[in-house]
Each structure stands twice: as structure tokens, then as C-alpha cells.
Design an enzyme around this catalytic site. Structure first.
Site, PDB file in Angstrom:
ATOM      1  N   HIS A  34      -3.438  -5.375   1.827  1.00 35.24           N
ATOM      2  CA  HIS A  34      -2.669  -5.684   3.190  1.00 35.24           C
ATOM      3  C   HIS A  34      -2.780  -7.022   3.741  1.00 35.24           C
ATOM      4  O   HIS A  34      -3.435  -7.264   4.600  1.00 35.24           O
ATOM      5  CB  HIS A  34      -3.546  -4.583   4.492  1.00 35.24           C
ATOM      6  CG  HIS A  34      -3.010  -3.011   4.188  1.00 35.24           C
ATOM      7  ND1 HIS A  34      -2.149  -2.578   4.829  1.00 35.24           N
ATOM      8  CD2 HIS A  34      -3.669  -2.166   3.751  1.00 35.24           C
ATOM      9  CE1 HIS A  34      -2.124  -1.028   4.513  1.00 35.24           C
ATOM     10  NE2 HIS A  34      -3.001  -1.021   3.794  1.00 35.24           N
ATOM     11  N   GLU A  75      -0.751  -8.578   5.756  1.00 36.77           N
ATOM     12  CA  GLU A  75      -0.528  -8.613   7.094  1.00 36.77           C
ATOM     13  C   GLU A  75      -1.642  -8.545   7.765  1.00 36.77           C
ATOM     14  O   GLU A  75      -1.678  -8.754   8.891  1.00 36.77           O
ATOM     15  CB  GLU A  75       0.664  -7.648   7.408  1.00 36.77           C
ATOM     16  CG  GLU A  75       0.047  -6.150   7.714  1.00 36.77           C
ATOM     17  CD  GLU A  75      -0.345  -5.465   6.295  1.00 36.77           C
ATOM     18  OE1 GLU A  75      -0.004  -5.898   5.281  1.00 36.77           O
ATOM     19  OE2 GLU A  75      -0.549  -4.097   6.541  1.00 36.77           O
ATOM     20  N   CYS A 113       0.874  -1.293   0.161  1.00 40.74           N
ATOM     21  CA  CYS A 113      -0.086  -0.012   0.043  1.00 40.74           C
ATOM     22  C   CYS A 113       0.726   1.123  -0.101  1.00 40.74           C
ATOM     23  O   CYS A 113       1.659   1.564  -0.939  1.00 40.74           O
ATOM     24  CB  CYS A 113      -0.958  -0.113   1.190  1.00 40.74           C
ATOM     25  SG  CYS A 113      -2.516   0.977   0.776  1.00 40.74           S
TER      26      CYS A 113
HETATM   27  N1  GLN Z   1      -3.434   6.436   0.904  1.00 39.67           N
HETATM   28  C1  GLN Z   1      -2.180   6.191   1.554  1.00 39.67           C
HETATM   29  C2  GLN Z   1      -1.138   7.048   0.961  1.00 39.67           C
HETATM   30  O1  GLN Z   1      -1.291   7.500   0.108  1.00 39.67           O
HETATM   31  C3  GLN Z   1      -1.938   4.669   1.515  1.00 39.67           C
HETATM   32  C4  GLN Z   1      -2.871   4.031   2.414  1.00 39.67           C
HETATM   33  C5  GLN Z   1      -2.223   2.732   3.156  1.00 39.67           C
HETATM   34  O2  GLN Z   1      -1.247   2.504   3.281  1.00 39.67           O
HETATM   35  N2  GLN Z   1      -3.325   1.801   3.570  1.00 39.67           N
HETATM   36  O3  GLN Z   1       0.102   6.826   1.505  1.00 39.67           O
END
Ligand code: GLN
Length: 192
Positions: A172, A174, A78
């Protein structure tokens, strides 16, 4: 086998717990010297602008790029995916990025329709059973360069990719009980 988890902000503890369940020793990485002797490194989810800012403050950006340049396996989940990407759309101006993986990503790509959602992904690299994935204000991978393979898609969008020893997932793993993505990364690290 010793795998680091970048522990500046975000969901790093959950990655450590998952690796622990696989019997892998983990190291919380906060300073450049913490990278010494690691077989791989996970950059967790959280907020990419914050993780980038703290990495700059603690002098980690260049050492992280060197780790990748030396062939060190890296996995970004992410926000971590955003940090790995060479090109980021809808980044905050001046947002610090590692720019080591040949992908174009869009931040908060699902944001307008739905902030968070879960989906069962087909991930051929993990076998037949679908992978239940949790997306939280997730980015998508809009373009991949040569030498980058898509690993998972949802609604026609690429949400996981791999370039050699670099792995990126928009979701995610994890936060679920399914250890297969972590095992996949551990295998990448072992093959180094
Ligand atoms: N939207 C977040 C960002 O731009 C990422 C979100 C996440 O890691 N769950 O960093």
C-alpha cells in the site's frame, strides 16, 4: 492529467490525497461514465471480493476491461492487484475479476505466517533508496507471463510487477509518505 480512483470500497481516499500532493486532478470512479477522459486509473486495496461484487452490480467490469484494452494505464494495489490478475489462487469461487494482466497471484499469501507487516524493498525503478512498504493481508505474485517485469521482491517473493501500462503492487504505497510509486504511475500515464 486526470487520474481516476475506483471508489467502490477500500483505501481510495488515501490515493486521492497522494495524487493531490503531486498536483494531479483525481476523479472518484463509481459508474462507467466516470471513466471518460481519464489518463489512468487506480484500483485500491480493500477486499477484492467486495470490490468485484460492487463492480458487477454497477456494470463496471466490462468498461474497466475495455479501458485496459484501449491502453488505459491501470494500477492495482493489494486487492486491486488481485482484480487485475489473469489467474488467482485461493480466490472465492466465482469471484469477479478483470483478468487483464498476465500474472498468477495468491490471495492472502502471507496470512498464515503474519497478517500484516512492513518491509524495506529494493525497487530499482525508483532509485537507490529502499521503499518502505506496508503489507496488509497481502497477495503475492507467484508467476509472471512474458512481457511482465518484476518490480520489487521481498523474501524471494515478487510483490510488484509491470506489464506495459499495467502496474501491480501487493502493498500500500498510499499509506506511507513516500510519493515515488505514485510519481512512477503518473509518469506511466503521461507517456500514454
Ligand atoms: N486480502 C484482501 C483481498 O483478498 C486484500 C487486502 C488488501 O487489499 N489490503 O482482497
Amino acid at each position: 492529467m486526470k487520474i481516476g480512483v475506483l471508489a467502490l470500497q477500500g483505501a481510495f481516499v488515501e490515493h486521492e490525497q497522494m495524487l493531490g500532493r503531486l498536483g494531479v486532478e483525481t476523479v472518484e470512479v463509481r459508474l462507467p461514465q466516470d471513466l471518460a477522459g481519464l489518463d489512468g486509473l487506480i484500483i485500491p486495496g480493500g477486499e477484492s471480493t467486495t470490490i468485484g461484487k460492487v463492480a458487477v452490480r454497477w456494470g463496471l467490469l466490462e468498461p474497466l476491461r475495455e479501458f485496459a484494452a484501449d491502453g488505459g494505464p491501470l494500477w492495482g494495489t493489494c486487492a486491486g492487484l488481485i482484480l487485475l490478475a489473469r489467474r488467482v489462487r485461493d480466490a472465492v469461487p466465482g469471484q469477479p475479476l478483470l483478468r487483464v494482466m498476465d500474472i498468477t497471484v495468491r490471495r492472502n499469501a502471507f496470512g498464515r505466517q503474519v497478517d500484516s507487516f512492513e518491509a524495506d524493498l529494493e525497487v530499482p525503478a525508483l532509485g537507490e533508496r529502499p521503499f518502505h512498504a506496508v503489507f496488509i493481508r497481502a497477495p503475492v505474485i507467484e508467476e509472471v507471463g512474458e512481457g511482465v517485469e518484476g518490480v520489487a521482491r521481498v523474501d524471494g517473493e515478487t510483490v510488484a510487477a509491470r506489464q506495459g501500462r499495467l502496474l501491480a503492487t501487493a502493498f500500500h504505497p498510499e499509506l506511507t509518505a513516500d510519493e515515488r510509486f505514485h510519481r512512477y504511475f503518473v509518469d506511466l500515464c503521461a507517456a500514454r
